[in-house]
Motif scaffolding. Structure first.
Motif: not given
Lengths: 365, 350
Positions: A107-125
């Protein structure tokens, strides 16, 4: 729903309950390890349908609940950085650290995202090379293999802006910690089916042997849970202690070996602090030195954050099965899912949240 | 293991964030209600009647009117079975219908983000026109504001509405009485799961469509078939949140039979996989009604003949007064409580 409905069949449930009632002659204390099992018992109202003599106590198997406060403080520090995209499983967002939670950071501006799989996080990277992408790698042996796979993929594909904040814990050391306590009341365990699907159940044999306690691998649907209880009670009544598998459709003795291999490639055993419990030797998983470059604690220099937990909530006794949530003076009054005083009230798998959500005063009503 | 002191097991007392609006405040559950009670009502609600139904009821020259407003923000703008335009019309029409009002006119306010294509805007507006025509309401006034890129997410739409309440109709969340039969107008959770499946980051494919629809014609049929005491459209927060609100407003105990609840297999399966409970998933074209016991069969029959009530089902009844709670008889014969959605609906870890 195929593969689910047959394990929620009211007729089968009735038969199993009758059978449990028939074999139970004395009071017994049975602990279900996994928070998912706690919720399933309460979600279906099964806990109240068991014979009165069987007391279920709720174990420490809620990954969100046992992640230590200082790991959450580290997550908050990293997630607040403008150069970071912080990714996490959904229910970690609501767990408060010393000051705020990840929702508030977002809410204060941090980019926090919910993912269903850690592999999604790799894609985001991969898609955001100018950002640092961090995944909050928490959980038991169930989430460790996919989390390890994410690190492995990032390593193979040279995705260097990806890292993980690791806080993995393992079930058997926690069971041993409970059994070795002088205060222990648990007489049989329902082992966590999902963990065993990955790890198999060979690693529980030494516990059965050493503590002469029945351990039954148990699933999560009503029929699965009751089969687990029946098997445990039969052993208790017969005065024997064995390792049994009541979740055969998902669990084998050896477990999922490719998953274990990935896990062992990336992680190694480490001492780990459990929220509300303290440090249990060799009870967690940390990155092996060769994957040290993916360690978010090092990358963002948050390894030094140490947080003292304040002893105002009885979560420890709850997690060990010494007390039930309604026995806490704060339960349902000062402590609710909207205003949690402790982690078990926060997580969807926490025992206090389960009681609050499904129970409150059904028993008195 | 001797060094572990179980009696010393502790848990932290975290500080509750109180100074910041978080997404959960908009989820329609208890956090939304907290915000209302803590901030809005003390400042703005002094003169208002505190019924807290889907529409407010005001009386002018002896005639009762329903007044309501709703802002619509949805991502993606177009999802299977609907879009933000249809949602904006149906949301307000339904809020009016839930107090038994016949919708007369709507207003709409657009907040547009710089850079939005005319083609996309036109699709949204056409969809609004179609929904309004279906509902039989007209758009009486409108407003447009444009904000800088990043100041809004493509389109936000506010709609307000006014409707007329006929004499003898008295529908409110506070009117449930012992013996009343609880009916839902169809399968629950369709909208929430359809929208979620349309979000690209989920990698979840289904042919499920949102149920977004105007319910005023259905309500008219119900009212002419029997005595309708409570109506509510279980949008954000889902059916469970609506039922808990009604139990509190009417101070009654409601018993719901889980096996009677209509849920599409796709929705059940999606909920199993994502760790959601259909009771908390949003609906945009469904209502829950409390009907006088003797009229329930007639009302259900009338509902089943309508376009949006074909799958209507009796799911429970009011079993007592003086203790506001919602009990669920589970499929296997157990009992548990249903509570409101606490905050944002979160997927479970494992």
């Amino acid at each position: 729903m195929k593969y689910i409905d047959e394990y929620r069949d009211p007729a089968k449930v009735k038969t199993l309950l009758a059978e449990i009632g028939k074999v139970t002659t004395r009071p017994w204390v049975v602990m279900e390890i996994c928070g998912g099992q706690t919720h399933a018992f309460l979600h279906h109202g099964l806990d109240q349908m068991l014979p009165g003599g069987i007391e279920l106590v709720h174990g420490p198997g809620c990954p969100v609940c046992v992640t230590p406060l200082e790991q959450i403080d580290k997550a908050l520090a990293i997630a607040s950085r403008p150069d970071v995209i912080f990714t996490s499983y959904g229910d970690m967002l609501r767990v408060p650290g010393s000051t705020v939670d990840l929702f508030t950071v977002r809410a204060k501006g941090g980019d926090v995202r919910v993912v269903y799989s850690p592999l999604e996080a790799v894609k985001i990277a991969e898609a955001n090379p100018e950002k640092q992408v961090v995944f909050f790698a928490i959980g038991f042996e169930t989430t460790a293999p996919p989390n390890a796979m994410a690190v492995l993929q990032a390593s193979r594909r040279g995705i260097n802006n990806f890292s993980v904040l690791v806080s993995h814990v393992c079930v058997p050391p926690a069971m041993e910690a409970i059994l070795s306590s002088k205060m222990n009341r648990v007489q049989a365990f329902l082992a966590a089916g999902h963990v065993c699907a990955v790890m198999g159940y060979h690693e529980y044999a030494p516990l059965v042997e050493k503590y002469k306690i029945p351990i039954v691998v148990t699933g999560f649907e009503p029929v699965d849970l009751l089969r687990g209880v029946l098997s445990a009670v039969r052993q208790l009544e017969a005065g024997v202690a064995k390792m049994e598998n009541a979740y055969e459709r998902a669990v084998t003795f050896e477990g999922n070996q490719p998953a274990q291999k990935v896990m062992n490639t990336v992680f190694q055993s480490v001492d780990r602090k459990w929220r509300g419990i303290g440090t249990i030797p060799q009870s967690g998983l940390g990155l092996r030195p060769e994957f040290g470059q993916f360690d978010a604690e090092k990358r963002f220099a948050v390894g030094e954050i140490v947080t003292q937990e304040s002893p105002l909530c009885i979560a420890g006794e709850i997690l060990q099965g010494m007390k039930k949530p309604p026995q806490c003076v704060a339960y349902g009054k000062q402590c609710t899912p909207q205003n949690p005083l402790g982690a078990p009230m926060v997580s969807a798998e926490g025992a206090c949240a389960a009681y609050y959500k499904y129970h409150r005063d059904v028993a008195n009503g | 293991m001797d060094e572990i002191d179980f009696e010393g097991w502790t848990c932290p007392v975290p500080i509750r964030p109180t100074d910041t609006v978080i997404l959960g405040h908009g989820s329609g559950g208890t956090l939304s209600r907290d915000l209302l009670n803590r901030l809005f009502l003390p400042e703005l609600g002094k003169a208002a009647p505190r019924a807290l139904d889907d529409s407010a009821v005001v009386t002018m020259d002896g005639q009762r009117y329903a007044v309501t407003t709703d802002s619509h923000v949805v991502s993606p703008l177009f999802f299977p079975g609907g879009d933000i335009g249809r949602l904006a019309i149906c949301g307000t029409v339904n809020d009016l219908a839930m107090v038994g009002a016949i919708p007369i006119a709507l207003t709409c306010g657009f907040v547009l983000e710089e850079g939005l294509s005319f083609e996309l805007l036109q699709r949204v507006v056409r969809s609004m026109e179609e929904a309004a025509r279906e509902a039989g309401v007209f758009i009486a006034a409108g407003d447009t504001k444009v904000v800088q890129r990043g100041g809004a997410d493509q389109i936000f739409i506010n709609t307000s509405g006014i409707g007329k309440i006929a004499e003898g109709i008295n529908i409110s969340g506070a009117n449930a009485k012992e013996g009343d039969v609880v009916i839902v107008s169809g399968t629950i959770g369709d909208h929430g799961i359809a929208v979620m499946s349309a979000r690209e980051d989920l990698g979840f494919e289904t042919r499920l469509e949102s149920d977004v629809a105007p319910l005023n014609h259905l309500v008219a049929e119900m009212i002419s078939a029997g005595e309708v005491r409570v109506l509510r459209d279980p949008t954000r927060g889902g059916l469970a949140t609506s039922l808990v609100e009604i139990s509190e407003q009417s101070n009654v105990t409601i018993e719901i039979m889980e096996p009677s609840l209509p849920v599409k297999p796709t929705v059940s399966a999606a909920c199993e996989m994502l760790g959601f409970d259909p009771f908390y998933v949003a609906n945009e074209g469904k209502l829950v009604a409390f009907i006088k016991e003797n009229d329930a069969d007639k009302v259900l029959e009338a509902m089943k003949k309508t376009k949006y009530g074909g799958d209507a089902a009796m799911i429970g009844r009011v079993i007592g007064t003086g203790r506001p709670q919602v009990r669920l008889k589970t499929a296997i014969g157990g009992t548990r409580l249903l509570d409101m959605l606490p905050g944002e609906m979160l997927p479970r870890i494992c």
